[in-house]
Design a protein around this motif. Sequence first.
Motif, PDB file in Angstrom:
ATOM      1  N   ASP A 119      -3.008   6.313   0.472  1.00  0.00           N
ATOM      2  CA  ASP A 119      -4.028   5.615  -0.316  1.00  0.00           C
ATOM      3  C   ASP A 119      -4.916   4.843   0.654  1.00  0.00           C
ATOM      4  O   ASP A 119      -4.661   3.688   0.978  1.00  0.00           O
ATOM      5  N   GLN A 120      -5.982   5.498   1.115  1.00  0.00           N
ATOM      6  CA  GLN A 120      -6.810   4.919   2.165  1.00  0.00           C
ATOM      7  C   GLN A 120      -7.490   3.626   1.734  1.00  0.00           C
ATOM      8  O   GLN A 120      -7.661   2.703   2.526  1.00  0.00           O
ATOM      9  N   ALA A 127       0.840  -1.201   0.000  1.00  0.00           N
ATOM     10  CA  ALA A 127       0.000   0.000   0.000  1.00  0.00           C
ATOM     11  C   ALA A 127       0.873   1.249   0.000  1.00  0.00           C
ATOM     12  O   ALA A 127       1.944   1.270   0.608  1.00  0.00           O
ATOM     13  N   LYS A 128       0.408   2.290  -0.659  1.00  0.00           N
ATOM     14  CA  LYS A 128       1.105   3.561  -0.647  1.00  0.00           C
ATOM     15  C   LYS A 128       0.544   4.433   0.458  1.00  0.00           C
ATOM     16  O   LYS A 128      -0.657   4.446   0.706  1.00  0.00           O
ATOM     17  N   ARG A 129       1.428   5.179   1.128  1.00  0.00           N
ATOM     18  CA  ARG A 129       0.978   6.070   2.194  1.00  0.00           C
ATOM     19  C   ARG A 129       0.006   7.092   1.621  1.00  0.00           C
ATOM     20  O   ARG A 129       0.269   7.727   0.621  1.00  0.00           O
ATOM     21  N   GLU A 156      -6.347   1.355  -0.352  1.00  0.00           N
ATOM     22  CA  GLU A 156      -5.374   0.267  -0.325  1.00  0.00           C
ATOM     23  C   GLU A 156      -5.020  -0.120   1.110  1.00  0.00           C
ATOM     24  O   GLU A 156      -4.854  -1.295   1.419  1.00  0.00           O
ATOM     25  N   GLU A 181      -9.500   9.153   7.782  1.00  0.00           N
ATOM     26  CA  GLU A 181     -10.528   9.380   6.769  1.00  0.00           C
ATOM     27  C   GLU A 181     -11.537  10.446   7.173  1.00  0.00           C
ATOM     28  O   GLU A 181     -12.334  10.886   6.342  1.00  0.00           O
TER      29      GLU A 181
END
Length: 452
Positions: free
Chosen positions: A238-239, A234-236, A241, A279
């Motif tokens: 990218d909620q 996951a990329k930081r 993912e 989020e």
Amino acid sequence: MALGAAGCSDDSPAHRGATSSQTALKPVAVEVQEAVARVWPDAQQIWPGTVLKDRRIILGDRGRARLISVDGVSDLSPAELAKKKIAIPHSGSSYVTWDGHPAVVMNVADPSYKSDAEMAGQSLSTTLFSAATDELYHATEQKWKVLKKGSEQRGTEYPLAVTPRLYRAMLYNDLVAAYRDPRQRNRWLAGAAYWRSKWQKEFPDEAKRATALDIGEGAAGYFDAVATAMASGAKRGDQAEIRKRSQFRPLDQAIDPGQVTLDGESTSLGGIAGLLLDETRKGWKPEITRSRQTPVDLLLAGVTPQAESPSDPLRRSIQDILSKLNTDLIPRLNPLVSAYRDKARPLLLIPMSASEGDLDAGGYYVAHGVPYAILARLNGTFRLSSGTIEAKEASVLAGLIGGHPYLIVPIGGAGVKSTVASNRVQLSSGTLTGSSQVAARRTGGREEYVAR
């Protein structure tokens, strides 16, 4: 309350490491390093002020060892370890400095890491990466003034009661549902607010005692959830993912004894609350470090509670677990508590600073009338200038006396065979062994022997 890396679709090296079945030192070290290289350089993006890119991990197994950094993996010979006076711990981990860099030393062969990996449904390398990252992250928290305030005891009240654990479990389940189902998020958060309110009103002493844990362990649980998701691809930021790759399971599906204590609850509650805050509330992390608010407090601020019925199957599961735990703890802790309450018994004080590496406490508890934490099944070694004391499955107390942290052992208590003569204590029970010189003193009318 388990969390870990869920399955993912890519076939990157880090992903293969996250699902690998490797258990040997060399391939596990390679997989841990892949995760380190992917995550640690971006640690400050996960939590402001956290620097991990210059840290190190030393993994050992039967005399062999490998040094891990963001730049790669290298072999370490027994001679190199001996030169720096570094030993691979029998269990758990220890803090050291390697060429000026903070490092965590871990034993790959420690069976607890394997069992933790199996419980979380993840690889051994992911579990080791997560454990090392968690330990190094906690060094950041040591600078937080908010965690230095107050003197709350650490531990779940003994004997263990079902109702407070059920309330916290229901709170956790509602937060998991809110994270998994954004369309029904308000409904689930209202339920979570209900259980949090019931717990605070009915168990105010525990709620106060849990604040520091819910801040420190909760923030660590969040950091670990994001770091583990990033390690698996996951990329930081990218909620979607991170949600896909971070696995928080409702307790109705899986529960173990470690999930029904304040420590275990704090980690998972903070982890899932932090992901929800990402989020719903920008810039929330500095509020944790400045105030006495936990991640759950921030998340549920202003949410109107909505009454819910507790889960009967979950209640029964918790009741079964706590019944077994109490059966195990009663013969261990009742004699310890009784011996402490007997003011005629001297106390042996062992400086916590003498511990060799991390201590495996096996559980933290509190009891009425005892102002210290109660440790069950303590394992560890205390090396003093005048001797060594070994703890093996020992039941002891721990806390501050005169501003200094000590392991506290009632002399002559059940199961503790000891003699004090010529300013030296000799321990010969099955759980505490060894000897050390002691300095005698009296505090509050009670005799104490301070090991040195």
